[in-house]
Structures are given as structure tokens and as C-alpha cells.
Design an enzyme around this catalytic site. Sequence first.
Site, mmCIF file in Angstrom:
data_model
loop_
_atom_site.group_PDB
_atom_site.id
_atom_site.type_symbol
_atom_site.label_atom_id
_atom_site.label_comp_id
_atom_site.label_asym_id
_atom_site.label_seq_id
_atom_site.Cartn_x
_atom_site.Cartn_y
_atom_site.Cartn_z
ATOM 1 N N ASP A 263 -8.073 -61.416 -85.988
ATOM 2 C CA ASP A 263 -8.808 -61.600 -85.710
ATOM 3 C C ASP A 263 -9.833 -62.369 -86.368
ATOM 4 O OD1 ASP A 263 -11.587 -60.113 -84.352
ATOM 5 O OD2 ASP A 263 -10.462 -57.939 -84.812
ATOM 6 N N TRP A 264 -10.970 -62.663 -86.137
ATOM 7 C CA TRP A 264 -11.754 -63.858 -86.609
ATOM 8 C C TRP A 264 -11.466 -63.394 -88.003
ATOM 9 C CZ3 TRP A 264 -10.468 -64.710 -82.243
ATOM 10 C CH2 TRP A 264 -10.693 -65.494 -81.656
#
Length: 737
Positions: A263-264
Site C-alpha cells: 500500500d502506498w
Amino acid sequence: MKQKFLTTLLFACALTAASAQTPVYMDDAQPLEARVKDALSRMTLEEKVALCHAQSKFSSAGVPRLGIPELWMSDGPHGVRAEINWNDWGYANWTNDSITAFPALTCLAATWNPEMSAKYGKAIGEEARYREKDVLLGPGVNIYRTPMNGRNFEYMGEDPYLAGVMCVPYIRELQKNGVAACVKHYALNNQELWRGHIDVYLSDRALHEIYLPAFKAAVVEGGAWSIMGAYNQIRGQHACHNDFALNQILKGDWKFDGCVVTDWGGAHDTYEAAVNGLDIEMGSYTNGLTSESAFGYNDYYLADPYLKMLKEGKVPMSTIDDKASRILRLIFRTAMNTRKPFGSVATEAHYAAAREIGNEGIVLLKNAPAEKKGAPLLPVAADKYRNILVVGDNAVRLLNQGGGSSELKVKDMISPLEGLRAVYGNKVTYARGYVAGRPMYGRADEIPQHITDSLRAEAVEMAKKADLVIMVGGLNKNHYQDCEGGDRLDYGLPFGQNELIQELAGVNPNLVLVLLSGNAVEMPWVAQVPAIVQGWYLGSMGGKSLADVLSGEVNPSGKLPFSFPVRLTDCGAHAFGELSYPGDSIRQEYKEDILVGYRWHDTKKIPALFPFGHGLSYTTFTYGKPTASAKNIAADGTLTVTVAVKNAGRVAGKEVVQLYVGDDRCSVLRPMKELKHFAKIALEPGEEKSVTFTLTPDDLKFYDEASSGWKYEPGKFKAYIGASSTDIRGAVSFELK
């Protein structure tokens, strides 16, 4: 886009230069693994490492020297997000990136129809392909543990079997377009509060029985090409580089051959990222939505620091060969796939799919007469009322806006008010009733009390003169509601809606309430409102879907994919104090264990307001007595359960027949019953069909922590046939020998 054009040009030049003797990796007629091995053998160490981290906000590098293109990713899972700038979170303001907003995944789950999932995946895959995306970040299959989770609208409910069945066709059809599914968020991302660091502890039974099965189905049955790691920690280690979750389970037990993408901002350590199963690092040193980094892409954990550790022998070279091989495999399946079809965007076919999914997902929660001797309030015939008042901010609000990364730029958006006016014409008047403020991330407008009071008073006064009132309320995509990055603050409806609903009911008994949300809400006024519809976030064609169902053009057939507790403390996650939810800001313990959702309500005998699997129809379905093919089932055998279902009403409809299994006696705690199979059938008036389910010993197993494996115990079981988890129409007993 310029970068992608240059890479495509390089790729074309490389093909031309190689035309006399095409390298194996460029020839997609060759076996995939041969292509991967050949490309890997031609790459430098620096080129391999460059594959492993972002080169922009939503792309990762290819190998330009070899004509291997980069990967382009886009947020999903309800539509392809508008184009983001190369190196900041602002929108690029293109004029050709408007798309179809499909219903949220809670709505898809509420269809209980795998055919709808396949239509969804096909259509969204075509739109992603048209937009030249290689990886779509979705679907989400995290389990609905608490109605406070701001991101529940992106997931598929509280039951692992339902979520698993419903995600598989979506993934398969999406990937037929040469676009990879990136199933998220693996694993235990069941709240947004403190999501970046909360450390989740739970039993192995709860992990394997509740929180992992949908991910396993996505990988083993769906064949997902990528997985997104979660932000949170799992037993002391971040999920994006968690040895137990990634190496041992995902890549070991499940034989996953695709890529793990962070996930970022989900990566936190170079060594752990190198050795614990992470493949592509995105968005590091940011919150994944708004904040910017002072560092460049070469400063990422899997960039220069990783290259340095490899050269110094501090991590094995085998780690980079494994990562590069997985990324090449993903590139060959997507960006270098010459056999993928052409895409399309915002077509009539896509709008039709969005509308049909919405029609099948809308749930009729309650449908009583406004007066004791009258007919149920719904459906609303076009000629029945002269003055229909529509009330509510959500009747006109663009619910594609807000919500975090799921925000969408739509080509067309039919609001509920527009959809109702298309059916009922100038009979419809409108009053706002309440106002919710601008769609924003990270904060929300504060609405002055005098504005709320004034809007409510206006709506109530108009309701006195109306023949019928349809209130369209619920939640929206603002922060602290159904929105990424923060959980809800209150189980009740916001913006003074409770007072509005009670006052409307007090002046006009002909009240229909439509709730647009991805979450359960508290309903202190439930006895006063004769008709209640759960409408979800329905996307571009949402207004048409709502009008279809309210008018009776479509008979509602949706069933709830999660329970609606009466009060928040009736939910298992909230029954054990703050350490269970939301945690102490550092650590969290899932103390309800395997008793999530209806498992908790059933076993603890705490009735839900509206139970899992509940959904009414404009017709009536009767069930015959279920029968079993035998009294016993052997450890290597099967047993079938058959039940006849008849449409006893006057209109055609669809019914979801649900089969649950209960273990009468076991050496460990088991829920009263668990969903094991379901079937959605269409019946004309008077028509009867037989539905047959096949049970195997696998349907009877539980996860045994002593042996770290699945186990069943001989003994007596019951198969329950129901129209919901509490509306059980019959049961048969059998024994496992």
C-alpha cells in the site's frame, strides 16, 4: 503519458532490431516461465533493483534497454481513478479520463450473485484497459469486523465464504483484459484509525477461518496476479514485509506466483522488505493520499539502500532474482501482453452492467403498511400519488466524490432525484432537509445549527402536504464517515438525520427511507418508518437503479452481506473494551475471535436489528422441507441437501437460498452455524424450483491450532436452509463417520 510513449517507442525499436532473431522474452508465443528466465538473464543488478520500486506516483520502472515497459497502476476498485500527476497527488486535469462509476463492492456482495461479479470484472477491466492501466488496485476483501471502519464500503462483508465466492469472477474477468487485479489489503486492515501502525493480534483460528479465506480464494481460485499489502502490523511486523503472512502463507502455502505491492507508504525497512516477500514498493515516505516526500524514488527502501545491501552481501542475491522474476511475470501478463483485447469506457454496455448490479444489490430491509390495514408502502406505482416529496442531501449529492483513493471522475452520474423524476415526472418536489458539507479528505465542514434547523423545518412543513415522502439519507464519502484514512465517530446517522426522520414520520406516515452507505447505522426510529431500503453507493446509474426498485420495475433481491447490530455494543468487536476496538493506539487484540458478525449474534443470542443474509421482496417465497441424500457422510464422500422453493406471489422475483452448517458437539468453540453454500434463483409467479447443495467433509472442518491444520471431528451436524441467517426454513441432521 510522455514516458509511456517513449517506452513504447523503445519497445517497438527493440522488436524491429530483433526481428531476425527474437529473444525468448519478447516472444509471447513462448512459455511464460521461459520468457521470465530469458529476460532475467539479460538484466544487470541495477536494472533488477529498479523494477522493485516506484518511478512516479502510480508507475514502476521497466527495462528500457531491453524494450521491457513499465507498469502503470490505478486506484479502484469501483472505477478507474482520474489521472494523477507524475510526482504529486494533484489531478492531472485531463479531459479524456472520465469513466463509469460502478456500485461499491458492498453492493456487489449484496447481490449474492457470482454472475454480477463477472459482469463487474469484465466491464471495469475494459475501462482499465482503455485507460492503459496494467494493474487495478482492487478488489478489496477485508472482513467487515465493525461498522465503525471507514473503508467497509470497499469490501465484501462479514462472511469469508461469501467474500471468497464473490471476488473470484471479478478477478478472472478483469484479468482477461490483460489488467492485473491487485487484491487488497492483505491482511487484517479492518479499521482505518491508526492504520499505519496498529499491531493486530489474534488467534490462528480466527486468522485462518475468518480473515484469510477470501484472500486464499482470490489467489488459488481467482488466480490473482498481484496482492497489495496492508498498512497495519501483524503480530509485531508490518504486513507489507511480514514473513509469516507473505513468505509462509501467501507464497509458501498458497503457491502465489505474482507480485506483492505495498500500500502506498506501507514499507518501513530495507532488510525486512528484501527478505520477507515484498516485491514492489510504492508511495514511501507519504501517507498514500495527500502528503509529499522530501526523498526521491532512489531513496526508497527497495532502491539504492537495497542495491547497497545486495552488493555488500547483507541480503542474498536470490531475493532480487525472485522479486525481478515476479515483476517480469506481471509485466508479461499485462504491459507486454500482445493478445489483450481493446478496451472501452463509459459505454452503454457498462452503464447497463452498473445498473443491473445496483438493481440486484439494493436490499429491501422493511416494507410495512403505513396504516395497519393497508398494503405495504412499496412499490410506489406511478399513478398512486399526486405529490411525492423527496428529502435529503444524498438525493442530489455526487457520491463518487470523496472517500479517499476510491474517488472517481465520472462521465455521467444519475442522482436519486433525477432517477425518481424520470419515473414520476412533475409529481416530485424536493427539500434538502439536511446538509453534509463539501466532500473532503482529512477534515469535514462544520454545519451551523441554525442551517440544520432551518432545512429540517422546511422539509417537515412540505411533508405535511405531500402524499408520499421519500427520504434519501445515510452516510457519504466525507472524513469520519465512509472514507479512507479515518473511522466513523458515531454509530448513528450524522447531520441531524435522526431528528429529521422522526419529525417526518410524525407528520406523514407514508414515509420511505433510503439509506445510501457502505455501513450499518443505528436506527432509533425504526418502528416509526414503514419502509426502509439499503441503497449503498450505486455509482453512475444509481438514480436509475433506485427508481427501478422503488417503482417496482425491478423486484428487489439483494441480501445483506453484514449484520446491522441494534447498538454498537451488540457487535462482537465492541464487547470486550477498547483493546479489542480500536486498540490502545499501539496494539489491538481481536477478542471476539472467530465470532464475527452473525456468528457472534447467533452464538451469544444477541439479536441483530437486521441479520446477515436478510432482504425482502415484493413477492413471497415458500420453502419445502429440505431432504438429505443420506443420513451419514464418509470422510471421503459427499452428501447432497435439496429443497424446493416456490414463488407464491404475483410478480417474478429472485431468491437467495442459503445453506448453513452447525456442529452439534465439538472439542472447540464453534459458531452456532456458518454459511457454506448459497444459490440465487429466478422464479416466475407460481413457479417452483429445486435447489441442491453438495456438502463435503471440507465444509465441516475447523482450523486446529495444535496441529496447525484443518481438522474435522466425527459426530452429528445440522444443515440449515434459510432465507437469512435467522430466517431458517428447515434443517436436516446428518452424521460424519
